[in-house]
Write a protein that holds these residues in place. Structure first.
Motif, PDB file in Angstrom:
ATOM      1  N   UNK A  61      34.102  24.619  41.676  1.00  0.00           N
ATOM      2  CA  UNK A  61      33.358  25.755  42.211  1.00  0.00           C
ATOM      3  C   UNK A  61      33.768  27.059  41.554  1.00  0.00           C
ATOM      4  N   UNK A  62      35.081  27.257  41.391  1.00  0.00           N
ATOM      5  CA  UNK A  62      35.574  28.476  40.730  1.00  0.00           C
ATOM      6  C   UNK A  62      35.064  28.550  39.291  1.00  0.00           C
ATOM      7  N   UNK A  63      35.083  27.415  38.601  1.00  0.00           N
ATOM      8  CA  UNK A  63      34.565  27.382  37.227  1.00  0.00           C
ATOM      9  C   UNK A  63      33.092  27.759  37.209  1.00  0.00           C
ATOM     10  N   UNK A  64      32.355  27.258  38.186  1.00  0.00           N
ATOM     11  CA  UNK A  64      30.939  27.582  38.266  1.00  0.00           C
ATOM     12  C   UNK A  64      30.690  29.065  38.474  1.00  0.00           C
ATOM     13  N   UNK A  65      31.504  29.689  39.310  1.00  0.00           N
ATOM     14  CA  UNK A  65      31.362  31.126  39.533  1.00  0.00           C
ATOM     15  C   UNK A  65      31.706  31.886  38.248  1.00  0.00           C
ATOM     16  N   UNK A  66      32.823  31.523  37.639  1.00  0.00           N
ATOM     17  CA  UNK A  66      33.269  32.216  36.424  1.00  0.00           C
ATOM     18  C   UNK A  66      32.278  32.066  35.273  1.00  0.00           C
ATOM     19  N   UNK A  67      31.718  30.864  35.141  1.00  0.00           N
ATOM     20  CA  UNK A  67      30.843  30.561  34.003  1.00  0.00           C
ATOM     21  C   UNK A  67      29.360  30.781  34.298  1.00  0.00           C
ATOM     22  N   UNK A 113      36.937  30.069  29.048  1.00  0.00           N
ATOM     23  CA  UNK A 113      36.499  28.966  29.880  1.00  0.00           C
ATOM     24  C   UNK A 113      36.125  27.697  29.155  1.00  0.00           C
ATOM     25  N   UNK A 114      36.078  27.718  27.816  1.00  0.00           N
ATOM     26  CA  UNK A 114      35.706  26.520  27.050  1.00  0.00           C
ATOM     27  C   UNK A 114      36.857  26.134  26.139  1.00  0.00           C
ATOM     28  N   UNK A 115      37.623  25.147  26.568  1.00  0.00           N
ATOM     29  CA  UNK A 115      38.750  24.661  25.781  1.00  0.00           C
ATOM     30  C   UNK A 115      38.541  23.259  25.267  1.00  0.00           C
ATOM     31  N   UNK A 116      37.283  22.921  24.935  1.00  0.00           N
ATOM     32  CA  UNK A 116      36.987  21.560  24.469  1.00  0.00           C
ATOM     33  C   UNK A 116      37.939  21.124  23.361  1.00  0.00           C
ATOM     34  N   UNK A 168      34.018  37.515  44.985  1.00  0.00           N
ATOM     35  CA  UNK A 168      33.986  38.972  45.005  1.00  0.00           C
ATOM     36  C   UNK A 168      34.217  39.565  43.628  1.00  0.00           C
ATOM     37  N   UNK A 169      35.098  38.944  42.868  1.00  0.00           N
ATOM     38  CA  UNK A 169      35.444  39.505  41.563  1.00  0.00           C
ATOM     39  C   UNK A 169      34.496  39.076  40.442  1.00  0.00           C
ATOM     40  N   UNK A 170      34.057  37.810  40.476  1.00  0.00           N
ATOM     41  CA  UNK A 170      33.302  37.268  39.335  1.00  0.00           C
ATOM     42  C   UNK A 170      31.889  36.781  39.693  1.00  0.00           C
ATOM     43  N   UNK A 171      31.543  36.714  40.981  1.00  0.00           N
ATOM     44  CA  UNK A 171      30.241  36.169  41.389  1.00  0.00           C
ATOM     45  C   UNK A 171      29.089  37.097  41.060  1.00  0.00           C
ATOM     46  N   UNK A 172      27.895  36.535  41.150  1.00  0.00           N
ATOM     47  CA  UNK A 172      26.710  37.328  40.778  1.00  0.00           C
ATOM     48  C   UNK A 172      26.295  38.258  41.890  1.00  0.00           C
TER      49      UNK A 172
END
Length: 172
Positions: A61-67, A113-116, A168-172
């Motif tokens: 979920x956090x990744x989804x908000x950040x990305x 966020x992308x460390x493939x 709060x910090x990164x969401x849309x």
């Protein structure tokens, strides 16, 4: 290679790469090829164990908000990137994914966020050293589903409720 040496390699390559995950992966391959193959396998085991440990609903979920959304693949690459951020950020995020709001200085979804490539560094180094693919690491199989309470990754209200600081910090 013990856990401390693993994190020292992660930290030193991240710092040398100025936080660029692709450059960090290249540096990791370079440094790992200076070790013996058994040490590379140890590094790979440490990496894979942490990657599997980070398979958590709240972290997804956090990744989804950040990305701005995170598919299966995007979350896989996010977990590799998270390991690349070092022990403090990784352990803090696994313990409390909402803490990413405090643990990350900034986050630019275009470059973060992308460390493939980080996920393949040990395999690449091992193959360069031995000429063969990485053998089975003897680790337990990864979980088939994320751990924790399932979360609707498309539901903004649920994300905001479960991860209030990240939202709060990164969401849309």
């Amino acid at each position: 290679m013990d856990e401390t040496e693993f994190w020292e390699l992660i930290d030193s390559t991240r710092e040398a790469a100025d936080g660029d995950a692709q450059d960090q992966a290249d540096l990791l391959v370079e440094r790992l090829t200076q070790l013996d193959p058994d040490a590379v396998l140890d590094f790979s085991r440490h990496f894979e164990a942490r990657y599997n440990r980070a398979y958590l609903w709240d972290l997804w979920g956090a990744a989804g908000v950040l990305l701005g959304g995170a598919s299966d693949d995007a979350f896989d690459y996010f977990r590799c990137w998270l390991i690349g951020q070092g022990r403090e950020v990784f352990e803090g995020a696994v313990h409390d994914p909402d803490a990413l709001a405090d643990l990350l200085e900034d986050f630019d979804e275009e470059v973060d966020g992308d460390g493939e490539d980080l996920g393949y560094a040990a395999d690449e180094a091992y193959e360069q050293l031995t000429g063969v693919e990485t053998p089975d690491l003897g680790l337990p199989p990864p979980p088939s589903e994320p751990l924790g309470t399932p979360l609707d990754l498309e539901d903004e209200a649920a994300l905001a409720e479960r991860l209030p600081k990240v939202w709060d910090r990164f969401g849309s």
